[in-house]
Structure formats: structure tokens, C-alpha cells
Design an enzyme around this catalytic site. Structure first.
Site, mmCIF file in Angstrom:
data_model
loop_
_atom_site.group_PDB
_atom_site.id
_atom_site.type_symbol
_atom_site.label_atom_id
_atom_site.label_comp_id
_atom_site.label_asym_id
_atom_site.label_seq_id
_atom_site.Cartn_x
_atom_site.Cartn_y
_atom_site.Cartn_z
ATOM 1 N N THR A 157 46.870 6.696 34.413
ATOM 2 C CA THR A 157 46.123 6.226 33.231
ATOM 3 C C THR A 157 46.866 5.062 32.585
ATOM 4 O OG1 THR A 157 44.997 8.298 32.768
ATOM 5 C CG2 THR A 157 45.414 6.872 30.892
ATOM 6 N N GLN B 270 43.729 8.989 43.298
ATOM 7 C CA GLN B 270 43.339 10.087 44.189
ATOM 8 C C GLN B 270 43.656 9.782 45.650
ATOM 9 O OE1 GLN B 270 42.329 13.033 43.410
ATOM 10 N NE2 GLN B 270 41.753 12.805 41.256
ATOM 11 N N HIS C 280 51.377 13.204 40.672
ATOM 12 C CA HIS C 280 51.040 14.632 40.639
ATOM 13 C C HIS C 280 49.796 14.994 41.438
ATOM 14 C CE1 HIS C 280 47.746 15.002 37.514
ATOM 15 N NE2 HIS C 280 48.104 13.749 37.344
ATOM 16 N N THR D 138 63.151 3.711 28.778
ATOM 17 C CA THR D 138 64.020 4.236 29.837
ATOM 18 C C THR D 138 63.183 4.895 30.928
ATOM 19 O OG1 THR D 138 65.764 4.594 28.225
ATOM 20 C CG2 THR D 138 65.927 5.836 30.294
ATOM 21 N N CYS E 287 29.348 20.760 29.179
ATOM 22 C CA CYS E 287 29.963 21.837 28.404
ATOM 23 C C CYS E 287 31.416 22.066 28.816
ATOM 24 C CB CYS E 287 29.159 23.123 28.564
ATOM 25 S SG CYS E 287 27.524 22.970 27.829
#
Lengths: 408, 123
Positions: free
Chosen positions: A74, A181, A203, A239, A327
């Protein structure tokens, strides 16, 4: 509940693998120096960061000074898009992206619109592909850049970034891709693909959270967004997260070295799951089939029911997935990707993403499918909104209470 | 994140289904941003008091839990009192819900108000 949890949400995050953790460990409590320090501890940390930079750039055919570390993909996307637009000449005020981007690109673009840039949001076809001809047609003399995601996070579509990059290169437009991805799963060689900036993270490939990187081709004008020290070649102060960067290096090395084997393994799981889930009535696959789909991704719509309810029931049974339902999101908005490929809101709301890693097993497919079938049956039995012609089961949508008024 | 009461009603919803000879039936759907949850509600009354509420839904966990709780709260109430049940009351009865699920509480309350209104109109 499943005896052992089944984690099919690897497009959200993956488990760290032992060699990655082992590589990181010394940098927490032994080699904890700041890479900017001039003493030996600092030099050791600096060497670790530079080794990681060399490894990562080597994996994409880049030069070692063409990559800077960030805190996430991001951040890399923000840095790329804000960094380029801030450095752009005034007459370059048009940007291009697609309607199937991650919010880390989409919302940056929306903010840039507020700041006075014009943005073209390209349509995609029903499998999520951007047509290079559409990109070509959208380019104007004032176009600064195009940003198109590589491997889609929702429906797994792998864009032809070579063709898209060539269109940009031929027209003097910068090309950025979000490869969060796809990195390690789909090869990228910057000598072959005319891409100017690439966002990646760790990750999604069994590395740690909290670290990303941005490849920036040499010569691309780019402004830093934060003020501070001269870290990362003066482009990203702060850093460096040395343990995470070392972990990212190890995860990328392992991922790329085992790409073919791991992909084949995930594809077997993916295709078996898709085949079994599509046996459930009133379902369809979102995104393409075959080698243009991320090995790690399956996305299925279950008509007439709500994805968040499916997800929650599966979670209670120890099966972990994600949903395109409004939702599921705080904003109550259905996935922009699913609506971009033409799904109506009800279809988008009934969509579930199953995503895999090399740590999954083919043995997990059958129990997962059985849980999904039971949950879908349970939720459809509650729904009054199944068209009669699709209600193949006696009682679907009208169970439990058949009592007459007089019986109460 | 979710209360025990919420999870209890979501995983084992009460009073789900249809009532063949309901005194009133109403369909409602969430009209706010994004969410398209739908509820069909059935109601039976006896001498001005609600005796039974049932419902069917294509909804998320919140809508299922809210309808289930609402179907327990309403029986025994006068039509007037039932129409006063708000999303906030349902949320409180469920032990509180996250903000993102408040729309489900409101939808269940709206379903009850709508079906009561139909009854009042003699439909």
C-alpha cells in the site's frame, strides 16, 4: 468445526515459513544496529539491507539501486503514484488506471482527482482483463502514467503487463503495476517487460507483515513524500525495518526458486476446489480459468445468499475465506472488482474468495467443500428470495414453520 | 468482536421460516449504501397483541441475528409497542454490535414496523 483449521485466505496473508523466521531472528536481538550508524553494528545492518536489495532486484532483472524498501505494498503504491504526480510537469495532468485495482491504487487515484488530476478508469472484460487497445485509446498528450494491477487480489486475473507496458512505452507514458499478489508466483523481468515501477510486499509470499518495496526504473522522476533522513537513496526516510527486509529477501528467494513446483501444487488444489464447488447449484466462477489465473485464487458466487453469512458460518467451522460482500466491509460497499466484471450487487454479495498457498493440501479440498455445501444449503433454506424455477429442492426457502394460524 | 448473544442468534436463528396464514406479510430491503439484504416478515396477532413473528432472509450475519432477536422481542407486545422497537433496542438486546452491523439492526426493526403498518392498514 474442522479437526484442523483450513486456511484458504492466503491472498489476504500467508503464514511465515521457518527459514524466513530463522533468517530474521538474529536481526532482532543480536544484529540490531541501525543501517545509518557508522560503527560495526550499523555496517552489518546496512550490509543486510543492501544484500536484500541486491537479491530482490536480481529476481526481477533490475539494478540494485532501483529498489527502495517501504512498509507495505500500500505504501509502495502511494509512493509511486503521489511521488510521480508531485514530480510531474504541469502539463502532465492525466492518469490512467483500471476499475479492478486494489483500494491502495483506486483511492489514491480518487484523491488525485480531488487534487486536480484527470483520471481515466478503464473498463475490463467479464474475466477482468484490461484491453491494451483501450489503454492506447485512453492515452492523451497530457497523460503522465498508467497503473494497472498485475495479479488481481479478488478474482486472480493475471494482466498482460507486457502488452500494456509496451503501449505505455510507445506513447511515452510511465507504467506502474501493483504486483503484491503476483510477485514470486508470476515472473517479472524488467528487461523484457517495459514497466517503470512495481509495488511488492512480503506477507503474501510467506514473509513478514510490515514490509514492502518499490522498484523504480533508473531515470524516472520521483518525489519523496515524507521528510526525514537520507535513507533509501533519499526517497523514503525512516530507519529501515531490517529484520523484515531480511525476511522479505529470504521469502522472495525461496518463492522464486520454487515457483514452478509451488504453482503446480496450488493449481491442483485450486482447480479441484473450483470443480467441486461448481457442482453446487446456482454457482459460477469469477475470473478466468487456466494459466491466466493466479495459481492461488478461486472466486465463486453462490446465488441467493449473502457472502458474509457464508464466511461467518465457515469460520465457525474452522474454514477461513474472504468475501466480496458489502456486509464484509465497513464501508458497506461490494467489491469494486466484482461489479467491474459485470456482477450485479446480489451476485457480488454472494461471492467468496478461496485462496491458497504451498502450505495447503489437496486433502483439505474435500472437507472444505463439504462444509461449504452444508452452509449454502442452510442459508438457502432461510432465503425467501430464490426464484421458483431455481428452487429445485422441496422446501427451499420455506422451511421450519408451516403451522397454520390456529396452531399457535 | 461479536457478542455471545449475537453469535447464538446468528448460528441458531429462532423463528425462521414462513407462516402460511399470517395476518400480515411484508418484504423489506436495506436501501442504504451498498448492502442489499432482504427480509420477508410474517406476523400473527391475537386481540391486538402479536403472538408470532417469523421471517426469511437473504442477509448477512447481522441481519440474521437481528431478525432472530426481533422475532423473540415482539411476541406479547401491542402493535403500537412493537412498532416502537428500534435498531438500537435490538442491538442492545444482542449485547451490542459493531457499528458496521447497525444497519442490520435497523433493517430488522424496519421489517417489524412495516408489517405492523400493513396490519394497521388492514392489508
Amino acid at each position: 468445526m474442522s479437526e484442523k483449521p483450513i486456511y484458504f485466505d492466503n491472498n489476504d496473508s500467508t503464514a511465515m515459513i521457518e527459514p524466513v523466521f530463522a533468517a530474521m531472528k538474529p536481526y532482532f536481538m543480536e544484529q540490531y544496529g541501525n543501517p545509518a550508524s557508522l560503527h560495526q553494528y550499523g555496517l552489518d545492518a546496512e550490509e543486510a539491507v543492501n544484500d536484500a536489495r541486491a537479491t530482490l532486484t536480481g529476481l526481477i532483472g533490475a539494478q540494485s539501486d532501483e529498489l527502495l524498501f517501504t512498509g507495505s505494498a500500500t505504501e509502495s503504491n502511494n509512493l509511486a503514484l503521489f511521488g510521480l504526480t508531485q514530480a510531474a510537469p504541469k502539463n502532465k495532468h492525466h492518469l490512467i488506471t483500471s476499475k479492478v485495482e486494489h483500494h491502495a491504487v483506486l483511492n489514491v487515484m480518487k484523491r488525485l482527482v480531488k487534487e486536480g488530476f484527470e483520471v481515466t478508469f478503464l473498463d475490463v472484460d467479464k474475466e477482468g482483463f484490461v484491453d491494451p487497445d483501450d489503454l492506447k485509446k485512453a492515452i492523451r498528450p497530457e497523460t503522465l502514467l498508467a497503473s494497472i494491477v498485475h495479479g488481481n487480489h479478488v478474482i486472480g486475473t493475471i494482466q498482460d503487463i507486457k502488452a500494456l507496458g509496451e503501449v505505455c512505452r510507445e506513447n511515452g507514458v510511465l507504467f506502474h503495476t501493483d504486483a503484491a499478489q503476483s510477485f514470486t508466483k508470476v515472473p517479472i523481468d524488467v528487461n523484457d517487460i517495459p514497466v517503470d515501477l512495481i509495488s511488492i510486499n512480503a506477507h503474501k509470499m510467506h514473509g513478514p507483515k510490515g514490509v514492502g518495496a518499490l522498484y523504480v526504473r533508473k531515470g524516472v522522476r520521483f518525489d519523496r513524500l515524507m521528510e526525514g533522513g537520507p535513507q533509501e537513496n533519499n526517497r523514503r526516510p525512516g530507519t529501515e525495518n531490517v529484520p523484515a527486509i531480511v525476511g522479505m529477501e529470504e521469502a522472495a528467494k525461496i518463492g522464486c526458486a520454487n515457483r514452478d513446483k509451488d504453482n503446480a501444487y496450488m493449481i491442483e488444489i485450486r482447480d479441484r476446489l473450483i470443480e467441486k464447488l461448481l457442482e453446487i447449484p446456482h454457482t459460477h466462477l469469477n475470473g478466468p480459468r487456466g494459466d491466466k489465473r493466479m495459481p492461488s485464487n478461486a472466486n465463486i458466487t453462490f446465488l441467493y445468499i449473502e457472502g458474509e453469512a457464508i464466511l461467518m458460518h465457515l469460520s465457525m467451522r474452522g474454514v477461513y475465506v474472504s468475501s466480496g460482500s458489502a456486509c464484509s466491509s465497513i464501508a458497506l460497499a461490494p467489491s469494486n472488482v466484482l461489479t467491474a466484471i459485470g456482477l450485479v450487487h446480489e451476485e457480488a454479495h454472494g461471492s467468496i474468495r478461496f485462496s491458497f498457498s504451498k502450505l495447503n493440501s489437496l486433502d483439505e479440498v474435500e472437507p472444505a467443500v463439504e462444509h461449504v455445501k452444508q452452509v449454502v444449503d442452510q442459508l438457502r433454506a432461510m432465503s425467501a428470495f430464490i426464484p421458483a424455477e431455481h428452487s429445485e429442492k422441496e422446501g427451499a426457502g420455506k422451511t421450519f414453520y408451516k403451522k397454520k394460524k390456529s396452531e399457535f | 468482536m461479536y457478542s455471545k448473544e449475537y453469535m447464538k442468534h446468528f448460528s441458531n436463528p429462532r423463528n425462521i421460516g414462513e407462516i402460511d396464514e399470517a395476518d400480515a406479510v411484508a418484504d423489506v430491503h436495506y436501501t442504504g449504501q451498498g448492502c442489499f439484504d432482504k427480509v420477508r416478515i410474517f406476523l400473527i396477532r391475537d386481540e391486538g397483541r402479536i403472538t408470532r413473528v417469523a421471517y426469511q432472509t437473504r442477509g448477512c450475519s447481522g441481519t440474521i441475528a437481528a431478525c432472530s432477536k426481533m422475532s423473540e422481542l415482539a411476541p406479547g407486545m401491542s402493535l403500537h409497542d412493537a412498532a416502537e422497537i428500534t435498531g438500537g433496542v435490538i442491538a442492545e438486546s444482542l449485547g451490542g454490535v459493531p457499528e458496521k452491523k447497525q444497519h442490520s439492526m435497523d433493517l430488522a426493526a424496519e421489517a417489524l414496523r412495516t408489517v405492523v403498518a400493513k396490519l394497521s392498514e388492514g392489508k
